[in-house]
Design a protein around this motif. Structure first.
Motif, PDB file in Angstrom:
ATOM      1  N   LEU A  85       0.956  -1.112   0.115  1.00 37.77           N
ATOM      2  CA  LEU A  85      -0.129   0.125   0.175  1.00 37.77           C
ATOM      3  C   LEU A  85       0.880   1.149   0.071  1.00 37.77           C
ATOM      4  O   LEU A  85       2.140   1.092   0.799  1.00 37.77           O
ATOM      5  CB  LEU A  85      -1.024  -0.129   1.231  1.00 37.77           C
ATOM      6  CG  LEU A  85      -1.943  -1.121   1.384  1.00 37.77           C
ATOM      7  CD1 LEU A  85      -2.508  -1.054   2.744  1.00 37.77           C
ATOM      8  CD2 LEU A  85      -2.916  -1.199   0.195  1.00 37.77           C
ATOM      9  N   ARG A  86       0.470   2.184  -0.657  1.00 43.53           N
ATOM     10  CA  ARG A  86       0.941   3.639  -0.703  1.00 43.53           C
ATOM     11  C   ARG A  86       0.149   4.425   0.342  1.00 43.53           C
ATOM     12  O   ARG A  86      -0.777   4.021   1.036  1.00 43.53           O
ATOM     13  CB  ARG A  86       0.787   4.474  -2.014  1.00 43.53           C
ATOM     14  CG  ARG A  86       1.580   3.744  -3.104  1.00 43.53           C
ATOM     15  CD  ARG A  86       1.145   4.436  -4.489  1.00 43.53           C
ATOM     16  NE  ARG A  86      -0.352   4.207  -4.634  1.00 43.53           N
ATOM     17  CZ  ARG A  86      -1.168   4.993  -5.027  1.00 43.53           C
ATOM     18  NH1 ARG A  86      -0.757   6.473  -5.289  1.00 43.53           N
ATOM     19  NH2 ARG A  86      -2.355   4.873  -5.159  1.00 43.53           N
ATOM     20  N   GLN A  87       0.750   5.613   0.966  1.00 40.37           N
ATOM     21  CA  GLN A  87       0.198   6.251   1.813  1.00 40.37           C
ATOM     22  C   GLN A  87      -1.081   6.855   1.207  1.00 40.37           C
ATOM     23  O   GLN A  87      -2.215   6.761   1.970  1.00 40.37           O
ATOM     24  CB  GLN A  87       1.136   7.391   2.049  1.00 40.37           C
ATOM     25  CG  GLN A  87       2.245   7.359   3.060  1.00 40.37           C
ATOM     26  CD  GLN A  87       2.896   8.464   3.282  1.00 40.37           C
ATOM     27  OE1 GLN A  87       2.763   9.474   2.657  1.00 40.37           O
ATOM     28  NE2 GLN A  87       4.189   8.250   4.272  1.00 40.37           N
TER      29      GLN A  87
ATOM     30  N   ARG B 248      -9.200   9.921   4.923  1.00 39.73           N
ATOM     31  CA  ARG B 248      -8.503  10.957   5.150  1.00 39.73           C
ATOM     32  C   ARG B 248      -7.476  11.511   4.350  1.00 39.73           C
ATOM     33  O   ARG B 248      -7.287  10.822   3.386  1.00 39.73           O
ATOM     34  CB  ARG B 248      -7.697  10.632   6.804  1.00 39.73           C
ATOM     35  CG  ARG B 248      -8.542   9.921   7.959  1.00 39.73           C
ATOM     36  CD  ARG B 248      -9.304  11.142   8.552  1.00 39.73           C
ATOM     37  NE  ARG B 248      -8.492  12.032   9.140  1.00 39.73           N
ATOM     38  CZ  ARG B 248      -8.176  11.974  10.433  1.00 39.73           C
ATOM     39  NH1 ARG B 248      -8.487  11.182  11.158  1.00 39.73           N
ATOM     40  NH2 ARG B 248      -7.575  13.198  11.045  1.00 39.73           N
ATOM     41  N   PRO B 249      -6.921  12.669   4.219  1.00 44.93           N
ATOM     42  CA  PRO B 249      -5.999  12.984   3.284  1.00 44.93           C
ATOM     43  C   PRO B 249      -4.548  12.301   3.621  1.00 44.93           C
ATOM     44  O   PRO B 249      -4.453  11.719   4.674  1.00 44.93           O
ATOM     45  CB  PRO B 249      -5.976  14.554   3.604  1.00 44.93           C
ATOM     46  CG  PRO B 249      -6.196  14.676   4.964  1.00 44.93           C
ATOM     47  CD  PRO B 249      -7.174  13.727   5.493  1.00 44.93           C
ATOM     48  N   GLN B 250      -3.808  12.300   2.290  1.00 49.94           N
ATOM     49  CA  GLN B 250      -2.895  11.744   2.440  1.00 49.94           C
ATOM     50  C   GLN B 250      -1.766  12.110   3.414  1.00 49.94           C
ATOM     51  O   GLN B 250      -0.799  11.459   4.327  1.00 49.94           O
ATOM     52  CB  GLN B 250      -1.897  11.767   1.011  1.00 49.94           C
ATOM     53  CG  GLN B 250      -0.758  10.976   0.995  1.00 49.94           C
ATOM     54  CD  GLN B 250       0.621  11.888   1.246  1.00 49.94           C
ATOM     55  OE1 GLN B 250       0.659  13.147   1.102  1.00 49.94           O
ATOM     56  NE2 GLN B 250       1.626  11.575   1.979  1.00 49.94           N
ATOM     57  N   SER B 251      -2.016  13.366   3.822  1.00 47.23           N
ATOM     58  CA  SER B 251      -1.108  14.171   4.687  1.00 47.23           C
ATOM     59  C   SER B 251      -1.264  13.574   6.134  1.00 47.23           C
ATOM     60  O   SER B 251      -0.156  13.697   6.977  1.00 47.23           O
ATOM     61  CB  SER B 251      -1.316  15.654   4.737  1.00 47.23           C
ATOM     62  OG  SER B 251      -2.587  15.861   5.114  1.00 47.23           O
ATOM     63  N   PHE B 252      -2.397  13.015   6.445  1.00 44.28           N
ATOM     64  CA  PHE B 252      -2.770  12.233   7.820  1.00 44.28           C
ATOM     65  C   PHE B 252      -1.694  11.103   7.977  1.00 44.28           C
ATOM     66  O   PHE B 252      -0.774  11.026   9.041  1.00 44.28           O
ATOM     67  CB  PHE B 252      -4.084  12.094   7.849  1.00 44.28           C
ATOM     68  CG  PHE B 252      -4.519  11.113   9.009  1.00 44.28           C
ATOM     69  CD1 PHE B 252      -4.638  11.827  10.324  1.00 44.28           C
ATOM     70  CD2 PHE B 252      -4.737   9.894   9.171  1.00 44.28           C
ATOM     71  CE1 PHE B 252      -4.810  10.927  11.408  1.00 44.28           C
ATOM     72  CE2 PHE B 252      -4.719   8.913  10.206  1.00 44.28           C
ATOM     73  CZ  PHE B 252      -5.073   9.637  11.187  1.00 44.28           C
ATOM     74  N   VAL B 253      -1.286  10.479   6.852  1.00 46.71           N
ATOM     75  CA  VAL B 253      -0.555   9.194   7.056  1.00 46.71           C
ATOM     76  C   VAL B 253       0.864   9.684   6.997  1.00 46.71           C
ATOM     77  O   VAL B 253       1.660   9.272   7.807  1.00 46.71           O
ATOM     78  CB  VAL B 253      -1.004   8.221   5.656  1.00 46.71           C
ATOM     79  CG1 VAL B 253       0.154   7.051   5.761  1.00 46.71           C
ATOM     80  CG2 VAL B 253      -2.276   7.935   5.711  1.00 46.71           C
TER      81      VAL B 253
END
Length: 84
Positions: free
Chosen positions: A26-28, A37-42
């Motif tokens: 998996l990617r972020q 959620r946004p990718q920035s959360f991950v």
């Protein structure tokens, strides 16, 4: 005073979250989409900029395809193997 998020144990936790995500292929972005959620959360929790509470960790584990209890087992093993 700025709080240090980069303790030895915290680094082990972050490394494990990243490792499990990558092992799952998996990617972020993929995890973020599963969480709604946004990718920035991950990115922020993987980098240590943000800490997860227990309910968020529960959701992240689900998005990664494992149970919270299985994640805790892996974390305990890593902490035991990587004592400072």
């Amino acid at each position: 005073m700025k709080k240090n998020l980069y303790t030895h144990r915290q680094r082990i936790l972050l490394d494990l979250l990243r490792k499990i995500r990558k092992e799952a292929g998996l990617r972020q972005d993929d995890v973020a989409e599963r969480l709604g959620r946004p990718q920035s959360f991950v990115s922020k929790y993987e980098s240590g900029e943000r800490r997860l509470d227990i309910l968020e960790l529960y959701d992240v584990c689900g998005a990664l395809g494992l149970t919270l209890s299985k994640f805790v087992e892996k974390l305990q093993a890593n902490l035991k193997d990587n004592k400072p």
